[in-house]
Motif scaffolding. Structure first.
Motif, PDB file in Angstrom:
ATOM      1  N   ALA A  17       0.842  -1.223  -0.137  1.00 53.47           N
ATOM      2  CA  ALA A  17       0.069  -0.192   0.043  1.00 53.47           C
ATOM      3  C   ALA A  17       0.674   1.283   0.081  1.00 53.47           C
ATOM      4  CB  ALA A  17      -0.836   0.104   1.154  1.00 53.47           C
ATOM      5  N   ALA A  18       2.014   1.279   0.879  1.00 55.08           N
ATOM      6  CA  ALA A  18       2.789   2.472   1.004  1.00 55.08           C
ATOM      7  C   ALA A  18       3.382   2.554  -0.371  1.00 55.08           C
ATOM      8  CB  ALA A  18       3.745   2.110   1.822  1.00 55.08           C
ATOM      9  N   ALA A  19       4.066   1.487  -1.337  1.00 52.16           N
ATOM     10  CA  ALA A  19       4.458   1.576  -2.454  1.00 52.16           C
ATOM     11  C   ALA A  19       3.589   2.253  -3.524  1.00 52.16           C
ATOM     12  CB  ALA A  19       5.127   0.171  -2.887  1.00 52.16           C
ATOM     13  N   GLY A  20       2.260   1.614  -3.592  1.00 54.93           N
ATOM     14  CA  GLY A  20       1.442   2.090  -4.345  1.00 54.93           C
ATOM     15  C   GLY A  20       0.925   3.709  -4.280  1.00 54.93           C
ATOM     16  N   ALA A  21       1.090   4.055  -2.986  1.00 49.42           N
ATOM     17  CA  ALA A  21       0.876   5.422  -2.556  1.00 49.42           C
ATOM     18  C   ALA A  21       1.944   6.231  -3.109  1.00 49.42           C
ATOM     19  CB  ALA A  21       0.552   5.678  -1.117  1.00 49.42           C
ATOM     20  N   PHE A  22       3.073   5.796  -2.711  1.00 48.39           N
ATOM     21  CA  PHE A  22       4.333   6.559  -3.259  1.00 48.39           C
ATOM     22  C   PHE A  22       4.459   6.748  -4.592  1.00 48.39           C
ATOM     23  CE2 PHE A  22       8.836   6.288  -4.428  1.00 48.39           C
ATOM     24  CZ  PHE A  22       9.414   7.640  -3.797  1.00 48.39           C
ATOM     25  N   ALA A  23       4.195   5.487  -5.526  1.00 49.06           N
ATOM     26  CA  ALA A  23       4.277   5.548  -6.842  1.00 49.06           C
ATOM     27  C   ALA A  23       3.086   6.634  -7.314  1.00 49.06           C
ATOM     28  CB  ALA A  23       3.892   4.153  -7.451  1.00 49.06           C
ATOM     29  N   SER A  24       2.079   6.785  -6.797  1.00 44.58           N
ATOM     30  CA  SER A  24       0.818   7.593  -7.139  1.00 44.58           C
ATOM     31  C   SER A  24       1.494   8.975  -6.833  1.00 44.58           C
ATOM     32  CB  SER A  24      -0.457   7.412  -6.201  1.00 44.58           C
ATOM     33  OG  SER A  24      -1.396   8.218  -6.813  1.00 44.58           O
ATOM     34  N   VAL A  25       2.077   9.167  -5.941  1.00 40.51           N
ATOM     35  CA  VAL A  25       2.672  10.600  -5.286  1.00 40.51           C
ATOM     36  C   VAL A  25       3.620  11.125  -6.424  1.00 40.51           C
ATOM     37  CG1 VAL A  25       3.595  11.863  -3.741  1.00 40.51           C
ATOM     38  CG2 VAL A  25       1.579  10.753  -3.127  1.00 40.51           C
ATOM     39  N   ALA A  26       4.488  10.019  -6.682  1.00 36.49           N
ATOM     40  CA  ALA A  26       5.510  10.259  -7.570  1.00 36.49           C
ATOM     41  C   ALA A  26       5.047  10.800  -9.055  1.00 36.49           C
ATOM     42  CB  ALA A  26       6.661   9.308  -7.705  1.00 36.49           C
ATOM     43  N   VAL A  27       4.073   9.915  -9.677  1.00 35.65           N
ATOM     44  CA  VAL A  27       3.665  10.166 -10.817  1.00 35.65           C
ATOM     45  C   VAL A  27       3.089  11.548 -10.954  1.00 35.65           C
ATOM     46  CG1 VAL A  27       1.825   9.405 -12.574  1.00 35.65           C
ATOM     47  CG2 VAL A  27       3.359   7.657 -11.418  1.00 35.65           C
ATOM     48  N   THR A  28       2.280  11.741  -9.942  1.00 33.84           N
ATOM     49  CA  THR A  28       1.372  13.057  -9.912  1.00 33.84           C
ATOM     50  C   THR A  28       2.245  14.363  -9.738  1.00 33.84           C
ATOM     51  OG1 THR A  28      -0.475  11.793  -8.865  1.00 33.84           O
ATOM     52  CG2 THR A  28      -0.363  14.300  -8.760  1.00 33.84           C
ATOM     53  N   SER A  29       3.339  14.356  -8.875  1.00 34.17           N
ATOM     54  CA  SER A  29       4.293  15.265  -8.722  1.00 34.17           C
ATOM     55  C   SER A  29       5.112  15.626  -9.834  1.00 34.17           C
ATOM     56  CB  SER A  29       5.149  15.223  -7.525  1.00 34.17           C
ATOM     57  OG  SER A  29       5.987  14.000  -7.570  1.00 34.17           O
ATOM     58  N   ARG A  30       5.383  14.386 -10.529  1.00 32.90           N
ATOM     59  CA  ARG A  30       6.360  14.526 -11.911  1.00 32.90           C
ATOM     60  C   ARG A  30       5.514  15.083 -12.857  1.00 32.90           C
ATOM     61  NH1 ARG A  30       6.412  12.013 -16.854  1.00 32.90           N
ATOM     62  NH2 ARG A  30       4.456  10.461 -15.954  1.00 32.90           N
ATOM     63  N   ASP A  31       4.233  14.768 -12.964  1.00 33.92           N
ATOM     64  CA  ASP A  31       3.208  15.783 -13.926  1.00 33.92           C
ATOM     65  C   ASP A  31       3.062  17.078 -13.625  1.00 33.92           C
ATOM     66  OD1 ASP A  31       2.603  13.312 -15.273  1.00 33.92           O
ATOM     67  OD2 ASP A  31       0.820  12.710 -14.232  1.00 33.92           O
ATOM     68  N   TYR A  32       3.010  17.511 -12.381  1.00 37.27           N
ATOM     69  CA  TYR A  32       2.816  18.917 -11.855  1.00 37.27           C
ATOM     70  C   TYR A  32       4.181  19.509 -12.157  1.00 37.27           C
ATOM     71  CZ  TYR A  32      -1.348  18.381  -9.421  1.00 37.27           C
ATOM     72  OH  TYR A  32      -2.820  18.207  -9.017  1.00 37.27           O
ATOM     73  N   VAL A  33       5.223  18.913 -12.132  1.00 40.06           N
ATOM     74  CA  VAL A  33       6.718  19.450 -12.471  1.00 40.06           C
ATOM     75  C   VAL A  33       6.799  19.632 -13.771  1.00 40.06           C
ATOM     76  CG1 VAL A  33       9.078  19.161 -12.419  1.00 40.06           C
ATOM     77  CG2 VAL A  33       7.880  18.692 -10.415  1.00 40.06           C
ATOM     78  N   VAL A  34       6.702  18.559 -14.597  1.00 38.46           N
ATOM     79  CA  VAL A  34       6.776  18.742 -16.171  1.00 38.46           C
ATOM     80  C   VAL A  34       5.720  19.921 -16.686  1.00 38.46           C
ATOM     81  CG1 VAL A  34       6.106  17.698 -18.211  1.00 38.46           C
ATOM     82  CG2 VAL A  34       7.413  16.301 -16.485  1.00 38.46           C
ATOM     83  N   SER A  35       4.543  19.706 -16.175  1.00 37.07           N
ATOM     84  CA  SER A  35       3.436  20.956 -16.440  1.00 37.07           C
ATOM     85  C   SER A  35       4.067  22.177 -16.076  1.00 37.07           C
ATOM     86  CB  SER A  35       2.323  20.659 -16.019  1.00 37.07           C
ATOM     87  OG  SER A  35       1.210  21.499 -16.252  1.00 37.07           O
ATOM     88  N   ALA A  36       4.636  22.493 -14.961  1.00 38.42           N
ATOM     89  CA  ALA A  36       5.229  23.876 -14.598  1.00 38.42           C
ATOM     90  C   ALA A  36       6.348  24.272 -15.556  1.00 38.42           C
ATOM     91  CB  ALA A  36       5.603  23.933 -13.025  1.00 38.42           C
ATOM     92  N   VAL A  37       7.138  23.333 -15.680  1.00 36.42           N
ATOM     93  CA  VAL A  37       8.301  23.823 -16.516  1.00 36.42           C
ATOM     94  C   VAL A  37       7.824  23.868 -18.085  1.00 36.42           C
ATOM     95  CG1 VAL A  37      10.408  22.797 -17.678  1.00 36.42           C
ATOM     96  CG2 VAL A  37       9.907  22.495 -15.181  1.00 36.42           C
ATOM     97  N   HIS A  38       6.984  23.352 -18.534  1.00 40.28           N
ATOM     98  CA  HIS A  38       6.456  23.462 -19.962  1.00 40.28           C
ATOM     99  C   HIS A  38       5.605  24.911 -20.051  1.00 40.28           C
ATOM    100  CE1 HIS A  38       5.236  22.607 -23.833  1.00 40.28           C
ATOM    101  NE2 HIS A  38       3.684  22.945 -23.349  1.00 40.28           N
ATOM    102  N   ARG A  39       5.057  25.065 -18.937  1.00 37.37           N
ATOM    103  CA  ARG A  39       4.289  26.455 -19.185  1.00 37.37           C
ATOM    104  C   ARG A  39       5.240  27.689 -18.751  1.00 37.37           C
ATOM    105  NH1 ARG A  39      -0.865  25.464 -15.343  1.00 37.37           N
ATOM    106  NH2 ARG A  39      -2.121  24.265 -16.718  1.00 37.37           N
ATOM    107  N   ALA A  40       6.284  27.537 -18.130  1.00 42.24           N
ATOM    108  CA  ALA A  40       7.461  28.697 -17.883  1.00 42.24           C
ATOM    109  C   ALA A  40       8.277  28.733 -19.133  1.00 42.24           C
ATOM    110  CB  ALA A  40       8.307  28.321 -16.704  1.00 42.24           C
ATOM    111  N   TRP A  41       8.362  27.532 -19.673  1.00 42.11           N
ATOM    112  CA  TRP A  41       9.205  27.621 -21.122  1.00 42.11           C
ATOM    113  C   TRP A  41       8.446  28.211 -21.897  1.00 42.11           C
ATOM    114  CZ3 TRP A  41      14.231  27.338 -21.944  1.00 42.11           C
ATOM    115  CH2 TRP A  41      14.718  27.237 -23.078  1.00 42.11           C
ATOM    116  N   SER A  42       7.116  27.894 -22.192  1.00 44.00           N
ATOM    117  CA  SER A  42       6.424  28.613 -23.144  1.00 44.00           C
ATOM    118  C   SER A  42       6.291  30.165 -22.973  1.00 44.00           C
ATOM    119  CB  SER A  42       4.920  27.966 -23.154  1.00 44.00           C
ATOM    120  OG  SER A  42       5.015  26.619 -23.346  1.00 44.00           O
ATOM    121  N   PHE A  43       6.117  30.285 -21.803  1.00 48.42           N
ATOM    122  CA  PHE A  43       6.117  31.805 -21.439  1.00 48.42           C
ATOM    123  C   PHE A  43       7.397  32.726 -21.756  1.00 48.42           C
ATOM    124  CE2 PHE A  43       6.710  35.466 -18.121  1.00 48.42           C
ATOM    125  CZ  PHE A  43       5.699  36.147 -18.525  1.00 48.42           C
TER     126      PHE A  43
END
Length: 96
Positions: A17-43
């Motif tokens: 359960a902890a590994a699943g939660a960690f994987a979910s948090v890691a994927v979600t945070s990676r998506d947020y970071v990629v999205s933020a970097v993409h928006r900053a680079w586009s700006f």
């Protein structure tokens, strides 16, 4: 089932359960970071982007002046034109 195997099973389920939660948090945070970097680079790139803009076609200034000169020349030719002279060998009306 012994107490240690039960404890081992609970620990394994908790780790899964902890590994699943960690994987979910890691994927979600990676998506947020990629999205933020993409928006900053586009700006940043939008600030320096030079778009080729097609300018609306402005009317050519030479064409109206050429047409005006041609019209004036035509009128001057009409004004200067003399009446035809009727000679005995040539007449405008074939009946005379």
């Amino acid at each position: 089932m012994s107490r240690s195997s039960r404890l081992f099973a609970i620990a394994a389920i908790a780790c899964a359960a902890a590994a699943g939660a960690f994987a979910s948090v890691a994927v979600t945070s990676r998506d947020y970071v990629v999205s933020a970097v993409h928006r900053a680079w586009s700006f940043v790139l939008d600030g320096f982007r030079v778009d080729a803009v097609v300018q609306p076609a402005s009317p050519n200034q030479r064409e109206p002046s050429v047409a005006l000169v041609a019209a004036k020349a035509f009128i001057l030719r009409l004004v200067k034109r003399d009446r035809p002279r009727v000679t005995p060998m040539w007449r405008m009306c074939p009946s005379t």
